[in-house]
Design an enzyme around this catalytic site. Structure first.
Site, short mmCIF file in Angstrom:
data_model
loop_
_atom_site.label_atom_id
_atom_site.label_comp_id
_atom_site.label_asym_id
_atom_site.label_seq_id
_atom_site.Cartn_x
_atom_site.Cartn_y
_atom_site.Cartn_z
N CYS A 36 -2.18 -9.09 87.45
CA CYS A 36 -1.96 -10.44 87.99
C CYS A 36 -3.29 -10.97 88.52
CB CYS A 36 -0.91 -10.37 89.10
SG CYS A 36 -0.81 -11.85 90.13
N CYS A 39 -3.14 -12.19 92.08
CA CYS A 39 -3.07 -11.06 93.01
C CYS A 39 -4.45 -10.45 93.22
CB CYS A 39 -2.11 -9.99 92.47
SG CYS A 39 -0.43 -10.60 92.20
#
Length: 110
Positions: A36, A39
């Site tokens: 991600c 993230c």
């Protein structure tokens, strides 16, 4: 209680999460997933928040303990969850906030 960690703690399962939340007055948990990009962009933000607030900051991939996905209604990542005195009091998900925004979130000024 002052934070005992100056960088995010990595959690691997629900027991780790429950223990951390029970042991500290204020805990910020970020749910993330592998690969991600948003993230990954949160890493320096979370490190700064860990160094500059009294909250203990932790990260966890909820896929490591899939029950957590449903329990915390994870629809997108990164998902920030703030626990105060053992209770989930606020969540924020799907964006990469600034250090200032996360500090305000942790202090309840959001």
């Amino acid at each position: 209680m002052a934070a005992t960690h100056d960088r995010p703690v990595s959690l691997s399962n629900r027991d780790d999460l429950d223990e951390l939340v029970a042991d500290h007055d204020r805990v910020l948990v970020e749910f993330h997933t592998e690969g991600c990009g948003k993230c990954k962009a949160m890493e320096p933000v979370l490190s700064a928040v860990a160094r500059t607030t009294d909250a203990v900051v932790a990260t966890m991939n909820p896929r490591d303990d899939p029950v957590l996905v449903d329990e915390y209604d994870v629809r997108s990542v990164p998902k920030l969850m703030l626990f105060v005195d053992g209770e989930l009091v606020a969540t924020r998900e799907g964006e990469v906030p600034s250090v200032d925004e996360v500090q305000a979130f942790v202090s309840g000024e959001n």
